[in-house]
Structure formats: structure tokens, C-alpha cells
Design an enzyme around this catalytic site. Sequence first.
Site, PDB file in Angstrom:
ATOM      1  N   ASN A   7       0.863  -1.182   0.000  1.00 16.34           N
ATOM      2  CA  ASN A   7       0.000   0.000   0.000  1.00 16.34           C
ATOM      3  C   ASN A   7       0.899   1.232   0.000  1.00 16.34           C
ATOM      4  O   ASN A   7       1.476   1.588   1.018  1.00 16.34           O
ATOM      5  CB  ASN A   7      -0.883  -0.033   1.259  1.00 16.34           C
ATOM      6  CG  ASN A   7      -1.835   1.139   1.329  1.00 16.34           C
ATOM      7  OD1 ASN A   7      -1.785   2.051   0.498  1.00 16.34           O
ATOM      8  ND2 ASN A   7      -2.698   1.135   2.334  1.00 16.34           N
ATOM      9  N   ARG A  92      -2.701  -2.156  -3.321  1.00 20.48           N
ATOM     10  CA  ARG A  92      -3.881  -1.310  -3.125  1.00 20.48           C
ATOM     11  C   ARG A  92      -3.789  -0.141  -4.098  1.00 20.48           C
ATOM     12  O   ARG A  92      -2.771   0.542  -4.166  1.00 20.48           O
ATOM     13  CB  ARG A  92      -3.894  -0.769  -1.693  1.00 20.48           C
ATOM     14  CG  ARG A  92      -5.083   0.112  -1.492  1.00 20.48           C
ATOM     15  CD  ARG A  92      -4.935   1.023  -0.333  1.00 20.48           C
ATOM     16  NE  ARG A  92      -6.086   1.896  -0.281  1.00 20.48           N
ATOM     17  CZ  ARG A  92      -6.117   3.011   0.406  1.00 20.48           C
ATOM     18  NH1 ARG A  92      -5.083   3.381   1.119  1.00 20.48           N
ATOM     19  NH2 ARG A  92      -7.189   3.758   0.401  1.00 20.48           N
ATOM     20  N   HIS A 181     -12.903   3.585   0.159  1.00 22.95           N
ATOM     21  CA  HIS A 181     -12.912   2.597   1.256  1.00 22.95           C
ATOM     22  C   HIS A 181     -13.652   1.320   0.847  1.00 22.95           C
ATOM     23  O   HIS A 181     -14.124   0.567   1.706  1.00 22.95           O
ATOM     24  CB  HIS A 181     -13.626   3.122   2.527  1.00 22.95           C
ATOM     25  CG  HIS A 181     -12.984   4.287   3.176  1.00 22.95           C
ATOM     26  ND1 HIS A 181     -13.705   5.359   3.658  1.00 22.95           N
ATOM     27  CD2 HIS A 181     -11.694   4.552   3.465  1.00 22.95           C
ATOM     28  CE1 HIS A 181     -12.896   6.231   4.197  1.00 22.95           C
ATOM     29  NE2 HIS A 181     -11.651   5.774   4.101  1.00 22.95           N
ATOM     30  N   ASN A 212      -9.928   8.248  10.304  1.00 20.85           N
ATOM     31  CA  ASN A 212      -9.562   9.621   9.956  1.00 20.85           C
ATOM     32  C   ASN A 212     -10.346  10.088   8.750  1.00 20.85           C
ATOM     33  O   ASN A 212     -10.873  11.192   8.712  1.00 20.85           O
ATOM     34  CB  ASN A 212      -8.076   9.656   9.613  1.00 20.85           C
ATOM     35  CG  ASN A 212      -7.280  10.246  10.724  1.00 20.85           C
ATOM     36  OD1 ASN A 212      -7.745  11.151  11.417  1.00 20.85           O
ATOM     37  ND2 ASN A 212      -6.088   9.733  10.904  1.00 20.85           N
ATOM     38  N   GLY A 213     -10.365   9.209   7.752  1.00 21.45           N
ATOM     39  CA  GLY A 213     -11.287   9.382   6.635  1.00 21.45           C
ATOM     40  C   GLY A 213     -12.503   8.537   6.987  1.00 21.45           C
ATOM     41  O   GLY A 213     -12.361   7.515   7.651  1.00 21.45           O
ATOM     42  N   ARG A 242     -11.278  16.668   7.317  1.00 21.68           N
ATOM     43  CA  ARG A 242     -12.038  16.993   6.094  1.00 21.68           C
ATOM     44  C   ARG A 242     -13.453  17.445   6.440  1.00 21.68           C
ATOM     45  O   ARG A 242     -14.078  16.882   7.344  1.00 21.68           O
ATOM     46  CB  ARG A 242     -12.117  15.771   5.177  1.00 21.68           C
ATOM     47  CG  ARG A 242     -10.847  15.503   4.418  1.00 21.68           C
ATOM     48  CD  ARG A 242     -10.933  14.221   3.628  1.00 21.68           C
ATOM     49  NE  ARG A 242      -9.975  13.251   4.104  1.00 21.68           N
ATOM     50  CZ  ARG A 242      -9.959  11.968   3.761  1.00 21.68           C
ATOM     51  NH1 ARG A 242     -10.878  11.497   2.941  1.00 21.68           N
ATOM     52  NH2 ARG A 242      -9.041  11.154   4.227  1.00 21.68           N
ATOM     53  N   GLU A 385      -8.322  -4.526   5.503  1.00 19.88           N
ATOM     54  CA  GLU A 385      -8.222  -4.307   4.065  1.00 19.88           C
ATOM     55  C   GLU A 385      -7.100  -5.145   3.454  1.00 19.88           C
ATOM     56  O   GLU A 385      -7.207  -5.624   2.329  1.00 19.88           O
ATOM     57  CB  GLU A 385      -7.994  -2.821   3.791  1.00 19.88           C
ATOM     58  CG  GLU A 385      -9.253  -2.008   4.042  1.00 19.88           C
ATOM     59  CD  GLU A 385      -8.994  -0.536   4.305  1.00 19.88           C
ATOM     60  OE1 GLU A 385      -8.501  -0.213   5.402  1.00 19.88           O
ATOM     61  OE2 GLU A 385      -9.278   0.279   3.420  1.00 19.88           O
TER      62      GLU A 385
HETATM   63  P1  ADP Z   1      -7.091   6.092   8.822  1.00 22.64           P
HETATM   64  O1  ADP Z   1      -6.753   4.681   8.421  1.00 22.64           O
HETATM   65  O2  ADP Z   1      -8.203   6.722   8.049  1.00 22.64           O
HETATM   66  O3  ADP Z   1      -5.917   7.004   9.017  1.00 22.64           O
HETATM   67  P2  ADP Z   1      -7.958   4.862  11.297  1.00 22.64           P
HETATM   68  O4  ADP Z   1      -9.017   3.964  10.836  1.00 22.64           O
HETATM   69  O5  ADP Z   1      -6.685   4.266  11.761  1.00 22.64           O
HETATM   70  O6  ADP Z   1      -7.705   6.023  10.275  1.00 22.64           O
HETATM   71  O7  ADP Z   1      -8.561   5.745  12.492  1.00 22.64           O
HETATM   72  C1  ADP Z   1      -7.792   6.692  13.125  1.00 22.64           C
HETATM   73  C2  ADP Z   1      -8.671   7.450  14.114  1.00 22.64           C
HETATM   74  O8  ADP Z   1      -9.241   6.513  15.032  1.00 22.64           O
HETATM   75  C3  ADP Z   1      -7.874   8.421  14.948  1.00 22.64           C
HETATM   76  O9  ADP Z   1      -8.014   9.709  14.464  1.00 22.64           O
HETATM   77  C4  ADP Z   1      -8.507   8.348  16.285  1.00 22.64           C
HETATM   78  O10 ADP Z   1      -9.261   9.502  16.480  1.00 22.64           O
HETATM   79  C5  ADP Z   1      -9.467   7.177  16.269  1.00 22.64           C
HETATM   80  N1  ADP Z   1      -9.233   6.286  17.395  1.00 22.64           N
HETATM   81  C6  ADP Z   1      -8.299   5.333  17.507  1.00 22.64           C
HETATM   82  N2  ADP Z   1      -8.375   4.732  18.731  1.00 22.64           N
HETATM   83  C7  ADP Z   1      -9.380   5.354  19.394  1.00 22.64           C
HETATM   84  C8  ADP Z   1      -9.963   5.211  20.692  1.00 22.64           C
HETATM   85  N3  ADP Z   1      -9.509   4.310  21.554  1.00 22.64           N
HETATM   86  N4  ADP Z   1     -10.988   6.022  21.018  1.00 22.64           N
HETATM   87  C9  ADP Z   1     -11.451   6.926  20.150  1.00 22.64           C
HETATM   88  N5  ADP Z   1     -10.951   7.113  18.909  1.00 22.64           N
HETATM   89  C10 ADP Z   1      -9.938   6.346  18.546  1.00 22.64           C
END
Ligand code: ADP
Length: 406
Positions: A7, A92, A181, A212-213, A242, A385
Site C-alpha cells: 500500500n 492497493r 474505502h 480519519n477518513g 475533512r 483491508e
Molecule cells: P485512517 O486509516 O483513516 O488514518 P484509522 O481507521 O486508523 O484512520 O482511524 C484513526 C482514528 O481513530 C484516529 O483519528 C482516532 O481519532 C481514532 N481512534 C483510535 N483509537 C481510538 C480510541 N480508543 N478512542 C477513540 N478514537 C480512537
Amino acid sequence: MKVLVINCGSSSLKYQVLDMRKETLMCKGLVERIGMEGSVLTQEKIGVDEKKVIETPIADHKVAMKQVIAALLDQDYGVLKDLEEVGAVGHRVVHAGERYSESVLIDNSVIEVLKECIELAPLHNPPNLLGINACRELMPNVPMVAVFDTAFHQTMPPESYIYAIPYKYYDKYRIRRYGFHGTSHKYVAERAAILLGVSLYDLKLITCHLGNGASVSAIKRGRCIDTSMGFTPLSGLAMGTRSGSVDPAIIQFVAEKEKKTMEEVLDILNKESGMLGVSGVSSDFRDLDEEVQNGNVRAELALKVFAHRVRYYIGAYYLEMNGLDGIVFTAGVGENDTTMREIICNELGNLGIKLDLVKNKVRGREAIISRDDSRVSIMMIPTNEELMIARDTYNIARNMGFDPAK
Ligand code: ADP
């Protein structure tokens, strides 16, 4: 067969090796700061506590791939004796436009399509292509498969994907809703069917990928019929940084008032909006939860805005599918933020959606978290994924006659 999953981002490369006989993860790693000062490769061998960290200059994605191969073959912290053990590589890829609704074996014609899609995903497809090209050079005899974020959403009907703008822009530029996604939405939908013990083709599901997304999809009888992200991953839900969907007139208004270009305003909508923009403190939901405990009302407002938007899509998709069997929460926030799940599911009892506050405390494993008397099953399912990419890669390589015993 062992499958290597790649990825590639603009300055990063994530990878995993899976043994597909039992779908076991053997190792995972990350190369960061490619082409910058302080490049570093981190590799984690499953079953070994200590992570191997290698700091070395990594000028580009080809050098990164060489380092990954060296790390995988290392006698101490590697997992392969010979590169020949890798039976196939799965990549990916973010955007396949309207061209592919399934994963494909990569050949020169696929590369051409991905190049054509660069204008649709200028930030994502170029690094994806760099990773593919580096691998093809370094492992010329190994089959490579592209797995697309957009593919799963290609089943949407036109009324879901056509924007109400002059149709000629769809004809000329392929402006439409694509959705992202997809690999995650598909994976958790399949897992949900297994968890419920019902065929996916008998289910109406809403999958909420909240990281995050973030995006929400409506999946009716195994087919995606609508999703919240659009032409780009900026639309739909409010996210970490975003904005999600906004009135497009805001862009020109802010540009004029703040003396900014259109590009600068779009950058603000991508990087300074969402949870960060509303709260003014952080895009990370953990920080926001802590701020709320300390009485920060803007952090609380940001979380309420987030939940409001998720509920909005749940309501819309419930109607669109004329019923609902399950809601799935996944990704960083969906898997971990029990409070957010509570806020989203609050007072939906009349719709047959009843969260069990005790079962909702679950973390780290698949679970049904709705009450026994809830008509709609609510589920928490950790996404995977990479496994999905490995599965598609394995199946395609096997169907093409590549040796599955390797
Ligand atoms: P991406 O792959 O889109 O970067 P993720 O799916 O890894 O994102 O999600 C990241 C987000 O998950 C972080 O911004 C955080 O806010 C949230 N997160 C992770 N662990 C926790 C938790 N224990 N409680 C609340 N939010 C969490």
C-alpha cells in the site's frame, strides 16, 4: 502461497506478508519519509515482541521496495528464505474510475488505465503506480494484482452516482460519485453476514467506516447501492480534518473574504476542517473525548456534528433500502470509540435500532452489540483491508494458473 500486500502513499509504503494456506499474517512493516530526511523502515514479525527499526536513506519507492525485500529476507527479523516464496503481490490502488468493478491481474493495459485515472486521484494513483512499477522491476516473474478502493461501489445505480449538474460533464470528464474505502466496506459486509449466520444476499446492511477518513455505505443483497464519499474522498461525512459535504458556494465566498485561491480553500476543506476545524484543538477523537471531559464545548460540538452526519446517512440508506438488517461500525473510531457509537445509536428505538450499552464496551474483536430485542443487529467488526487484498490476489493468481503450492 505467500502473498505480499503493498500500500504505497506519496512518502510511505505499508506492507504485509500473509501465508494464504490459513490466511495467517507473517509480518507487517512500514517505510516512512521516502525521499525525505530521516527515512525509516519498521518491520514487525508476528509472534516477536520487538519491532525492527532500520534508519537508512531511501530516495524513492524503488529503493524502498529494495529495502523491504532485504528486510523480508533478513536471517534474524525476516520471514522469507527466498523471494521465490512470494507467489503473488497485491497492490492497493485508490482509483480505477469506471473501468474495473473487481480486482485485476496487472499488465501493461491495466497500467495505462491507472495512468488515465491520475487526474481523478492526483494524490493517490501516482504513488500507487510507483509501487507497482518498483515491484514489477524487482520481481518481474511474480504476478501482481491491483485491488481498487473504488471497485466495490461500481454497482451503484445511476441515480446514486450521477450529480445533478450538466450531464455533459459526466460524458466529458467522468464527473460522478465513485466512493472510496470499498475494500473495507466489502470486507466488513462479508464478515457481518458470517457473524449473523445469514447469506449476504439476504441482507440489507449499512456499513460505517469511521476513521480519519470516514464513509458510510448502503449494501443491499451484497451490492453497494449508495455511499457517502463522492467524486473525491472529501465529501459525505465530517471527518478528522475533512469538511465532508458543504454548500459549494462556501468555497467562492471564503476565497473572496479571505483573499485565497480556490485551491487554498479546498486545502482548508481537506486539512483544516472536520473535527479539527470545529473543535479548534485536534482531529483525533481520543483528544476530543478528553477535551469533552474537561468541559470543552467546541470539542463536544465537533463530535455532535460527526454523529449527526452519520445518523443522517443511516436514515437515508434505511429508506433507500426499504428496510435494514444490520449496521456495522469499523475503522479507528468505529472500532474503538464506544461513546461515539452510543451517540450515533441514541434514541433510534422506534426504528428498531437498540444498542446494548454493556455489549457496546467491546474492543478488538467482532461482536454483535445490539440488544436482543433490537430488530436491526448492530455490529462492531475490525476492518482488514490487507487480508481482503491478499485474498483477491491469491484467488486471481490461482485462477490464472500460478502455482498455489508455493
Ligand atoms: P485512517 O486509516 O483513516 O488514518 P484509522 O481507521 O486508523 O484512520 O482511524 C484513526 C482514528 O481513530 C484516529 O483519528 C482516532 O481519532 C481514532 N481512534 C483510535 N483509537 C481510538 C480510541 N480508543 N478512542 C477513540 N478514537 C480512537
